[in-house]
Write an enzyme that holds these catalytic residues in place. Structure first.
Site, PDB file in Angstrom:
ATOM      1  N   SER A  74       0.796  -1.220   0.000  1.00 21.14           N
ATOM      2  CA  SER A  74       0.000   0.000   0.000  1.00 21.14           C
ATOM      3  C   SER A  74       0.833   1.276   0.000  1.00 21.14           C
ATOM      4  CB  SER A  74      -0.937   0.002   1.197  1.00 21.14           C
ATOM      5  OG  SER A  74      -0.219  -0.170   2.392  1.00 21.14           O
ATOM      6  N   HIS A  80      -5.312  -3.785  -1.650  1.00 20.22           N
ATOM      7  CA  HIS A  80      -5.213  -2.769  -2.713  1.00 20.22           C
ATOM      8  C   HIS A  80      -5.287  -3.344  -4.120  1.00 20.22           C
ATOM      9  CE1 HIS A  80      -4.495   0.782  -0.264  1.00 20.22           C
ATOM     10  NE2 HIS A  80      -3.917  -0.051   0.573  1.00 20.22           N
ATOM     11  N   LYS A  92     -11.911  -0.265  -0.123  1.00 21.77           N
ATOM     12  CA  LYS A  92     -11.024   0.373  -1.102  1.00 21.77           C
ATOM     13  C   LYS A  92     -11.701   0.337  -2.480  1.00 21.77           C
ATOM     14  CE  LYS A  92      -7.386   0.181   2.113  1.00 21.77           C
ATOM     15  NZ  LYS A  92      -6.505  -0.663   2.895  1.00 21.77           N
TER      16      LYS A  92
HETATM   17  C1  LIG Z   1      -6.286  -0.751   4.326  1.00 25.39           C
HETATM   18  C2  LIG Z   1      -5.599  -2.013   4.630  1.00 25.39           C
HETATM   19  C3  LIG Z   1      -6.035  -2.845   5.667  1.00 25.39           C
HETATM   20  C4  LIG Z   1      -7.110  -2.424   6.625  1.00 25.39           C
HETATM   21  O1  LIG Z   1      -8.362  -2.391   6.046  1.00 25.39           O
HETATM   22  P1  LIG Z   1      -9.509  -1.485   6.690  1.00 25.39           P
HETATM   23  O2  LIG Z   1     -10.759  -2.056   6.123  1.00 25.39           O
HETATM   24  O3  LIG Z   1      -9.232  -0.088   6.247  1.00 25.39           O
HETATM   25  O4  LIG Z   1      -9.421  -1.632   8.178  1.00 25.39           O
HETATM   26  C5  LIG Z   1      -5.412  -4.050   5.840  1.00 25.39           C
HETATM   27  N1  LIG Z   1      -4.387  -4.429   5.046  1.00 25.39           N
HETATM   28  C6  LIG Z   1      -3.915  -3.635   4.066  1.00 25.39           C
HETATM   29  C7  LIG Z   1      -2.776  -4.092   3.238  1.00 25.39           C
HETATM   30  C8  LIG Z   1      -4.505  -2.401   3.838  1.00 25.39           C
HETATM   31  O5  LIG Z   1      -4.031  -1.603   2.890  1.00 25.39           O
END
Ligand SMILES: *Cc1c(COP(=O)(O)O)cnc(C)c1O
Length: 409
Positions: free
Chosen positions: A197, A225, A256
């Site tokens: 990310s 992502h 996302k």
């Molecule tokens: C955003 C993210 C999370 C957490 O997800 P949320 O739904 O925002 O709590 C976990 N792992 C990765 C790699 C992320 O980018």
């Protein structure tokens, strides 16, 4: 006892104090700052094209709403319909009375998307990772985790109490070296992200799969992502690399590219049932709201019905990167929709973010501990909310402003 005032002062001094930005959202691609900055009119270069930012509306390069599904007509209709039918909340945990048909439909549709037998929803990606990992391994076991894995993975590893071995980012030689020395006879779990990310780079998944088989480990892949963007179906990088059948568990978020909120883990039926029985962040937490669930379900359906959404995104990414390169940015811009540009010190990065804000561009300044010390960066993510003209104009400005930051300064 922590000295609270001293802590806050130190964070401020190191340019590490976190603050809420206080934004509003006039539309999908723009954020609005609450009030003028106070230090005069915006510095607009006479011969630079300005993005179509009005007043204090800035182009939003920080959103993970890559496909623009938070505002797609189909996700909106699905959410409103579920809202009027079921109300605003699920009322309790899934194992109590908070279990809805919508949850099970979404789980089936995610399992199909991911080419797995079953899936289980969680309240968020953070909750998923801190639940799944301690469900799989405990005090007598070991975990091998990429050094740049998300904080939720690290926290899940710590919470499990398992021995934690972190390998250098995307370095499968280092991973194998650790496996040789530390695998032992216990349960062993390897955890990676498919698309990282903060660096926007991709895990050598095929090599990791080889190692997990050779050393008899389970493998958990976080596709937060990548879900929705890669592969013919838009399932993610495991699909794109034809590896879906060779991992034990894949997790991802609904917040996302799917434009909603929540998360899931997918795998074989037995393993998913095991996690349902063991993951405390699943068992002891309220189920996802019906409207959120319905929006995510509509989003998964859109991946199949409107594959052009992915094509549009990749066209935009191409425009943004080629305009950055034309502007003289020589850094490797990476293989994905996430484009990190390393500045160096915290202060220089904050200053660069500030200059960009003055010129209508909103990008996150990512600082330690999220990234290693001295590698503070600006992180740009491209979404379908940003039009080609905005992207090319923004890229020219970004290139100009970043040249003013002395590297490492
Ligand atoms: C955003 C993210 C999370 C957490 O997800 P949320 O739904 O925002 O709590 C976990 N792992 C990765 C790699 C992320 O980018």
């Amino acid at each position: 006892m922590v000295d609270i005032a001293a802590f806050l002062q130190r964070q401020q001094k190191d340019a590490r104090l976190r603050r809420l930005p206080g934004l509003d959202h006039p539309d999908g691609g723009r954020v609005r700052l609450p009030e003028p900055d106070g230090d005069g009119p915006k510095a607009a270069g006479a011969d630079q094209p300005e993005p179509a930012a009005v007043g204090h509306d800035l182009l939003d390069f920080s959103s993970n709403d890559y496909l623009g599904l938070t505002r797609h007509p189909m996700t909106l209709v699905a959410a409103v319909d579920a809202l009027s039918r079921y109300g605003t909340g699920a009322g309790s945990a899934r194992l109590m009375s908070g279990d809805f048909d919508l949850h099970r439909q979404l789980e089936q549709s995610l399992a199909r998307l991911k080419d797995q037998e079953a899936a289980l929803l969680f309240g968020s990606g953070y909750l998923a990772n801190i639940g799944i990992i301690p469900a799989l391994v405990g005090r007598h076991d070991v975990i091998f985790s990429d050094r740049l894995n998300h904080a939720s993975i690290l926290d899940g590893c710590r919470l499990s109490g398992a021995g934690l071995h972190r390998f250098a980012h995307n370095d499968t030689n280092h991973l194998e070296d650790l496996l040789k020395r530390r695998r032992g006879k216990k349960e062993a779990l390897i955890v990676v992200e498919s698309l990282y990310s903060m660096d926007g780079d991709i895990c050598p998944l095929a090599e990791v799969v080889e190692l997990k088989q050779r050393y008899g480990c389970r493998l958990l892949v976080d596709e937060a992502h990548a879900t929705g963007l890669f592969g013919d179906k838009g399932a993610g990088l495991l699909e794109a690399q034809d590896l879906a059948g060779r991992v034990d568990l894949v997790m991802g978020t609904l917040g996302k590219a799917l434009g909603s909120y929540g998360a899931y883990v997918a795998g074989d039926r037995q393993l998913i049932s095991f996690i349902l029985n063991r993951a405390r962040s699943f068992i002891f937490s309220t189920a996802l709201p019906p409207a959120t669930t319905a929006a995510a379900l509509a989003a998964v359906e859109l991946l199949a019905e409107e594959p052009q959404l992915r094509q549009e995104l990749w066209q935009r990414v191409e425009i943004f990167k080629s305009c950055l390169a034309q502007g003289g940015i020589e850094a490797d811009l990476g293989p994905s929709q996430i484009v990190p540009l390393t500045v160096g010190s915290n202060q220089a990065t904050l200053d660069a973010a500030d200059r960009l804000r003055q010129r209508g561009i909103y990008a996150a300044a990512v600082r330690p501990p999220t990234v290693p010390a001295g590698q503070a960066r600006l992180r740009f993510s491209v979404t379908n909310h940003l039009e080609s003209d905005d992207l090319s104009a923004a890229a020219a400005i970004i290139a100009t402003e970043l040249k003013k930051s002395s590297p490492g300064g």
